[in-house]
Design a protein around this motif. Structure first.
Motif, PDB file in Angstrom:
ATOM      1  N   ILE A 116      52.391  14.746  51.645  1.00 61.81           N
ATOM      2  CA  ILE A 116      53.107  15.050  52.883  1.00 61.81           C
ATOM      3  C   ILE A 116      53.694  13.785  53.508  1.00 61.81           C
ATOM      4  O   ILE A 116      54.791  13.802  54.074  1.00 61.81           O
ATOM      5  N   ALA A 117      52.971  12.662  53.362  1.00 57.78           N
ATOM      6  CA  ALA A 117      53.407  11.415  54.010  1.00 57.78           C
ATOM      7  C   ALA A 117      54.472  10.671  53.220  1.00 57.78           C
ATOM      8  O   ALA A 117      55.011   9.665  53.706  1.00 57.78           O
ATOM      9  N   GLU A 118      54.828  11.154  52.029  1.00 56.51           N
ATOM     10  CA  GLU A 118      55.793  10.433  51.201  1.00 56.51           C
ATOM     11  C   GLU A 118      57.125  10.230  51.928  1.00 56.51           C
ATOM     12  O   GLU A 118      57.685   9.136  51.953  1.00 56.51           O
ATOM     13  N   LEU A 136      58.729   6.239  59.296  1.00 58.47           N
ATOM     14  CA  LEU A 136      58.507   6.964  60.552  1.00 58.47           C
ATOM     15  C   LEU A 136      57.151   6.667  61.188  1.00 58.47           C
ATOM     16  O   LEU A 136      56.991   6.830  62.395  1.00 58.47           O
ATOM     17  N   ALA A 137      56.182   6.262  60.363  1.00 56.62           N
ATOM     18  CA  ALA A 137      54.848   5.971  60.904  1.00 56.62           C
ATOM     19  C   ALA A 137      54.019   5.238  59.857  1.00 56.62           C
ATOM     20  O   ALA A 137      54.263   5.367  58.654  1.00 56.62           O
ATOM     21  N   THR A 138      53.028   4.487  60.322  1.00 56.31           N
ATOM     22  CA  THR A 138      52.109   3.799  59.417  1.00 56.31           C
ATOM     23  C   THR A 138      50.680   3.932  59.945  1.00 56.31           C
ATOM     24  O   THR A 138      50.462   4.324  61.098  1.00 56.31           O
ATOM     25  N   LYS A 168      47.655  10.793  61.510  1.00 53.51           N
ATOM     26  CA  LYS A 168      47.677  11.748  62.621  1.00 53.51           C
ATOM     27  C   LYS A 168      48.840  12.731  62.469  1.00 53.51           C
ATOM     28  O   LYS A 168      48.679  13.939  62.692  1.00 53.51           O
ATOM     29  N   ARG A 169      50.002  12.223  62.043  1.00 53.83           N
ATOM     30  CA  ARG A 169      51.163  13.103  61.858  1.00 53.83           C
ATOM     31  C   ARG A 169      50.917  14.099  60.737  1.00 53.83           C
ATOM     32  O   ARG A 169      51.293  15.278  60.842  1.00 53.83           O
ATOM     33  N   LEU A 215      58.786  19.511  56.487  1.00 50.58           N
ATOM     34  CA  LEU A 215      58.856  19.298  57.938  1.00 50.58           C
ATOM     35  C   LEU A 215      58.538  17.856  58.344  1.00 50.58           C
ATOM     36  O   LEU A 215      58.861  17.442  59.463  1.00 50.58           O
ATOM     37  N   ALA A 216      57.915  17.082  57.438  1.00 52.93           N
ATOM     38  CA  ALA A 216      57.377  15.763  57.794  1.00 52.93           C
ATOM     39  C   ALA A 216      58.437  14.803  58.322  1.00 52.93           C
ATOM     40  O   ALA A 216      58.140  13.942  59.151  1.00 52.93           O
ATOM     41  N   VAL A 217      59.675  14.940  57.842  1.00 50.97           N
ATOM     42  CA  VAL A 217      60.736  14.002  58.261  1.00 50.97           C
ATOM     43  C   VAL A 217      61.604  14.587  59.380  1.00 50.97           C
ATOM     44  O   VAL A 217      62.669  14.064  59.682  1.00 50.97           O
ATOM     45  N   GLU A 218      61.138  15.699  59.963  1.00 49.04           N
ATOM     46  CA  GLU A 218      61.813  16.334  61.105  1.00 49.04           C
ATOM     47  C   GLU A 218      63.273  16.682  60.792  1.00 49.04           C
ATOM     48  O   GLU A 218      64.202  16.231  61.460  1.00 49.04           O
ATOM     49  N   PRO A 219      63.491  17.513  59.755  1.00 45.95           N
ATOM     50  CA  PRO A 219      64.860  17.874  59.371  1.00 45.95           C
ATOM     51  C   PRO A 219      65.485  18.885  60.327  1.00 45.95           C
ATOM     52  O   PRO A 219      64.785  19.521  61.125  1.00 45.95           O
TER      53      PRO A 219
END
Length: 322
Positions: free
Chosen positions: A113-115, A122-124, A130-131, A167-171
């Motif tokens: 999911i974090a790929e 977007l986050a580290t 958490k995301r 959804l992870a990259v907020e498309p």
């Protein structure tokens, strides 16, 4: 869907042909045009091999088109390079058909999911985790699932992971390529209801590709019908299901199960003769004419014009051409 709505994606005369050797060309998509409005769901239906999935993959640039244009937010996506292409890849995402093949078996759910989060910066660290946990909870899973691997999940759970990844990259725009066809019927409804809820919450736009006509009607604002690489009908969902204009659409809808036995008895089932022709050598004129119960002489010689037969109801059929 009103014409005053904002067009987020515009497809004009899109063609995607594949060279299969020996001088043979598969015309998988052959001159398709349509618009998708912001916030709507456009359903795309048709038999296997009609070009639905090829359209989805060409829109998101997994395939390069043979000709035609795909315009996303006013920009031709095939001209994009560098930072503009990376921005496009964030704004348009895809949910794949096979939840077993689309997840890397060597990666745990957290990293799958974090790929996209990593690629787009977007986050580290703890914010990244958490995301991912928030995304898992959004799709009906929980934080404990983050450390597991794909083989530890059912098909329905895997597809939820695929949705969370998209959804992870907020498309803004998601292409759902038969996202429920590999799932049990009870799970299909859960996934579709999840997609509808997410659309409302996040203002998403969908291209929903599927075989199941009843499910497409449930989720779609408008529906396009494909046959052998061409679009034969496009209309608001209710209009298409209540009053189909194209003989192929009529045949497809006649096969949809009706839960009321009394109503089912009165409906005529349209059985199409013959097999779907080869996309390497499609019929002349109208491609559906070799199986059409209403075929006329002109159908063999002239390609039917794509026209607006009724308000917001488009069809390519000689029955509606003067």
């Amino acid at each position: 869907m009103s014409k005053n709505k904002e067009v987020i994606l515009s497809v004009k005369e899109l063609k995607k042909h594949f060279d299969v050797g020996g001088g043979q060309i598969v015309k998988a998509v052959d001159g398709v045009s349509f618009d998708i409005y912001r916030g709507e769901t456009l359903g795309l239906v048709g038999e296997s091999g009609c070009g639905k999935s090829t359209i989805g993959r060409t829109l998101i640039r997994l395939y390069n088109p043979t000709s035609g244009s795909v315009t996303f937010k006013g920009v031709n996506v095939n001209d994009l390079k560098g930072p503009e292409l990376k921005k496009f890849n964030r704004e348009m995402q895809m949910i794949f058909q096979d939840p077993y093949a689309s997840l890397n078996p060597r990666m745990n759910v957290l990293d799958i999911i974090a790929e996209g989060i990593d690629i787009h910066g977007l986050a580290t660290g703890e914010e990244r985790r958490k995301r991912v946990v928030e995304l898992l909870e959004t799709v009906g899973l929980n934080a404990d699932h983050a450390e597991r691997f794909p083989h530890e999940f059912s098909g329905g759970q895997r597809q939820r992971i695929g949705i969370a990844r998209a959804l992870a990259v907020e498309p803004d725009f998601i292409i759902a390529d038969e996202p429920i066809s590999a799932l049990d019927v009870s799970i299909q409804a859960q996934v579709v209801n999840l997609m509808r809820r997410l659309q409302k919450e996040k203002g998403l736009t969908y291209l929903f590709i599927a075989h199941d006509l009843s499910m497409v009607k449930y989720i779609s604002d408008r529906v396009g019908v494909m046959y052998l690489g061409s679009m034969v009908e496009l209309a608001d969902s209710d209009a298409l299901y209540d009053e189909p204009l194209h003989p192929y659409t009529e045949a497809l809808l006649s096969a949809v199960p009706i839960p009321d036995p009394e109503v089912a008895k009165t409906r005529e089932r349209i059985i199409l003769e013959g097999d779907v022709p080869s996309p390497i050598n499609p019929p002349s004129g109208c491609r559906f004419r070799t199986r059409c119960p209403k075929a006329m002489d002109i159908c063999a010689t002239a390609v039917p014009e794509w026209k607006e037969a009724k308000p917001n109801h488009f069809v390519a059929c000689h029955l509606y051409n003067e």
